[in-house]
Design a protein around this motif. Sequence first.
Motif, PDB file in Angstrom:
ATOM      1  N   GLU A 107      16.239  55.709  21.318  1.00 46.21           N
ATOM      2  CA  GLU A 107      16.438  54.263  21.423  1.00 46.21           C
ATOM      3  C   GLU A 107      17.911  53.891  21.418  1.00 46.21           C
ATOM      4  OE1 GLU A 107      13.991  52.219  18.566  1.00 46.21           O
ATOM      5  OE2 GLU A 107      12.139  52.979  19.454  1.00 46.21           O
ATOM      6  N   HIS A 108      18.709  54.583  20.624  1.00 45.17           N
ATOM      7  CA  HIS A 108      20.146  54.308  20.642  1.00 45.17           C
ATOM      8  C   HIS A 108      20.751  54.617  22.001  1.00 45.17           C
ATOM      9  CE1 HIS A 108      20.965  54.323  16.015  1.00 45.17           C
ATOM     10  NE2 HIS A 108      20.879  53.093  16.494  1.00 45.17           N
ATOM     11  N   THR A 109      20.356  55.737  22.593  1.00 40.87           N
ATOM     12  CA  THR A 109      20.923  56.090  23.893  1.00 40.87           C
ATOM     13  C   THR A 109      20.356  55.232  25.018  1.00 40.87           C
ATOM     14  OG1 THR A 109      19.322  57.906  24.095  1.00 40.87           O
ATOM     15  CG2 THR A 109      21.509  58.449  23.233  1.00 40.87           C
ATOM     16  N   TYR A 110      19.213  54.576  24.767  1.00 40.82           N
ATOM     17  CA  TYR A 110      18.702  53.579  25.721  1.00 40.82           C
ATOM     18  C   TYR A 110      19.506  52.289  25.601  1.00 40.82           C
ATOM     19  CZ  TYR A 110      15.861  49.814  27.601  1.00 40.82           C
ATOM     20  OH  TYR A 110      15.447  48.693  28.291  1.00 40.82           O
ATOM     21  N   LEU A 111      19.817  51.900  24.391  1.00 40.13           N
ATOM     22  CA  LEU A 111      20.528  50.631  24.177  1.00 40.13           C
ATOM     23  C   LEU A 111      21.975  50.705  24.644  1.00 40.13           C
ATOM     24  CD1 LEU A 111      19.175  49.790  20.597  1.00 40.13           C
ATOM     25  CD2 LEU A 111      18.695  48.478  22.688  1.00 40.13           C
ATOM     26  N   TYR A 112      22.637  51.845  24.396  1.00 42.01           N
ATOM     27  CA  TYR A 112      24.074  51.965  24.679  1.00 42.01           C
ATOM     28  C   TYR A 112      24.379  53.280  25.382  1.00 42.01           C
ATOM     29  CZ  TYR A 112      24.134  48.471  20.940  1.00 42.01           C
ATOM     30  OH  TYR A 112      23.892  47.371  20.160  1.00 42.01           O
ATOM     31  N   LYS A 113      25.307  53.234  26.329  1.00 40.27           N
ATOM     32  CA  LYS A 113      25.793  54.447  26.967  1.00 40.27           C
ATOM     33  C   LYS A 113      26.655  55.212  25.972  1.00 40.27           C
ATOM     34  CE  LYS A 113      25.925  52.528  31.662  1.00 40.27           C
ATOM     35  NZ  LYS A 113      26.826  52.126  32.790  1.00 40.27           N
ATOM     36  N   GLU A 114      26.260  56.461  25.729  1.00 39.86           N
ATOM     37  CA  GLU A 114      26.956  57.260  24.729  1.00 39.86           C
ATOM     38  C   GLU A 114      28.384  57.559  25.159  1.00 39.86           C
ATOM     39  OE1 GLU A 114      26.448  61.384  22.147  1.00 39.86           O
ATOM     40  OE2 GLU A 114      24.841  60.729  23.485  1.00 39.86           O
ATOM     41  N   GLY A 115      29.310  57.324  24.246  1.00 41.97           N
ATOM     42  CA  GLY A 115      30.722  57.571  24.524  1.00 41.97           C
ATOM     43  C   GLY A 115      31.374  56.474  25.321  1.00 41.97           C
ATOM     44  N   VAL A 116      30.587  55.486  25.743  1.00 43.14           N
ATOM     45  CA  VAL A 116      31.120  54.385  26.552  1.00 43.14           C
ATOM     46  C   VAL A 116      30.973  53.057  25.802  1.00 43.14           C
ATOM     47  CG1 VAL A 116      30.896  53.098  28.722  1.00 43.14           C
ATOM     48  CG2 VAL A 116      30.575  55.589  28.701  1.00 43.14           C
ATOM     49  N   GLU A 117      29.786  52.819  25.240  1.00 40.05           N
ATOM     50  CA  GLU A 117      29.517  51.557  24.543  1.00 40.05           C
ATOM     51  C   GLU A 117      29.270  51.750  23.049  1.00 40.05           C
ATOM     52  OE1 GLU A 117      27.362  49.619  28.502  1.00 40.05           O
ATOM     53  OE2 GLU A 117      26.194  50.710  26.998  1.00 40.05           O
ATOM     54  N   ALA A 118      29.066  52.975  22.636  1.00 43.26           N
ATOM     55  CA  ALA A 118      28.894  53.366  21.236  1.00 43.26           C
ATOM     56  C   ALA A 118      29.035  54.878  21.182  1.00 43.26           C
ATOM     57  CB  ALA A 118      27.528  52.937  20.712  1.00 43.26           C
ATOM     58  N   VAL A 119      29.129  55.433  19.970  1.00 45.08           N
ATOM     59  CA  VAL A 119      29.179  56.885  19.836  1.00 45.08           C
ATOM     60  C   VAL A 119      28.059  57.334  18.898  1.00 45.08           C
ATOM     61  CG1 VAL A 119      31.643  57.059  20.311  1.00 45.08           C
ATOM     62  CG2 VAL A 119      30.874  56.780  17.939  1.00 45.08           C
ATOM     63  N   PHE A 120      27.538  58.522  19.160  1.00 46.52           N
ATOM     64  CA  PHE A 120      26.381  59.013  18.411  1.00 46.52           C
ATOM     65  C   PHE A 120      26.611  60.446  17.935  1.00 46.52           C
ATOM     66  CE2 PHE A 120      24.480  56.079  21.683  1.00 46.52           C
ATOM     67  CZ  PHE A 120      24.335  55.019  20.813  1.00 46.52           C
ATOM     68  N   TRP A 121      25.906  60.792  16.873  1.00 43.31           N
ATOM     69  CA  TRP A 121      26.034  62.105  16.263  1.00 43.31           C
ATOM     70  C   TRP A 121      24.672  62.617  15.814  1.00 43.31           C
ATOM     71  CZ3 TRP A 121      23.934  60.920  11.655  1.00 43.31           C
ATOM     72  CH2 TRP A 121      24.168  59.635  11.136  1.00 43.31           C
ATOM     73  N   SER A 122      24.621  63.939  15.594  1.00 43.84           N
ATOM     74  CA  SER A 122      23.403  64.568  15.096  1.00 43.84           C
ATOM     75  C   SER A 122      23.635  65.311  13.784  1.00 43.84           C
ATOM     76  CB  SER A 122      22.845  65.543  16.146  1.00 43.84           C
ATOM     77  OG  SER A 122      22.459  64.836  17.309  1.00 43.84           O
ATOM     78  N   SER A 123      24.865  65.263  13.268  1.00 41.16           N
ATOM     79  CA  SER A 123      25.179  65.929  12.007  1.00 41.16           C
ATOM     80  C   SER A 123      26.416  65.277  11.415  1.00 41.16           C
ATOM     81  CB  SER A 123      25.441  67.414  12.229  1.00 41.16           C
ATOM     82  OG  SER A 123      26.641  67.589  12.967  1.00 41.16           O
ATOM     83  N   ALA A 124      26.655  65.545  10.127  1.00 39.32           N
ATOM     84  CA  ALA A 124      27.846  65.000   9.467  1.00 39.32           C
ATOM     85  C   ALA A 124      29.116  65.581  10.090  1.00 39.32           C
ATOM     86  CB  ALA A 124      27.795  65.309   7.973  1.00 39.32           C
TER      87      ALA A 124
END
Length: 344
Positions: free
Chosen positions: A281-298
């Motif tokens: 859902e996060h990657t649907y809402l926002y383009k990763e690295g363009v409109e937000a950034v996302f992670w899978s670990s600390a």
Amino acid sequence: MANIYYFGISYTNTTTYHRASALKRLGHNVIIYDPYTIIANRLNNKIQSKIHYITGYFFLEKVINEWLLYIINTSPKPDVIWVDSGELFGPTSLKILKIWNCPVILYNIDDLTGKRDGNRFKNALRSLLAYDLVVVVRPETQYECQQLGAKRVIRVYRSYDEKAHLPFDNLEEIPLSFKSEVAFIGTWMKYERRDKFLAQLMDNGVPLSIWGDRWQKSSYWEKLKHSYKGASLGGRDYTAAIQGAKVCIGFLSSGNRDQHTTRSLEIPYAAGLLCAERTSEHTYLYKEGVEAVFWSSAEECARLCHFLLNNDTKREEIRLAGIQRVKELKLGNENVCEEILKLV
């Protein structure tokens, strides 16, 4: 415009207040009834409150139903009844509300059919078939409510508030105490392991600021206390802390089957940069690295934080793109409430 009776403003929950305010801004006549004020004296200590929570508020039904009957007998008929959350309203409560013979909406952003909250929503589930429209925020919850026989169920995304989360016009308006490098604004939760994650960020050299309640209960408190800035934030202080941070961490509640949260919308709308867990859902809402950034670990989160803090131009590009995107999504409270009302 409609006359709306709005039930369910918890004295601890500002998001429900924001929705009621959005309905008013849309031009509707909204009368707010807070069932929690009726039972406040029965929840006035931790033991009583826990007992009622564990028993699904079963022992409070009589007083709630008497209160609803009083409202029915002393108030004109509304056009729509909006029940927020719904944990206090059992089947008899719905029979009483149905005396008015108008549409009754249940709006619930928690995991209504999930397991995390035990019996908290037992009343809401017992009453599910009586609602004319059930509004939830997870596809799993939508499916499960349909399987339980709800008449009509729709799924919406969570929402920011167009007024409450409006960013400051000028960064100079934000007090220095709310300016930070990397911020997390939220509550310590026993089984969510947010404390361990934040401690790992600190171990990786991330300059962290934490606002929220109950963090002193964490087993990591001795480390986290050096980044702790204060209790939970509300109103303009909440917006100031988001906008005043260079990066804002967004956690999910795994026990609540979250794929996005209200923070996922509030942070970009309040002019912050969202740095959250990578989900569909996060990657649907926002383009990763363009409109937000996302992670899978600390570790990945720490690397992203350092990269953003060391690259002012890129950080600002992502922040501005996120602001633009969240506005395009039209997921403000006014937008969502208007779409819901169209269905009834």
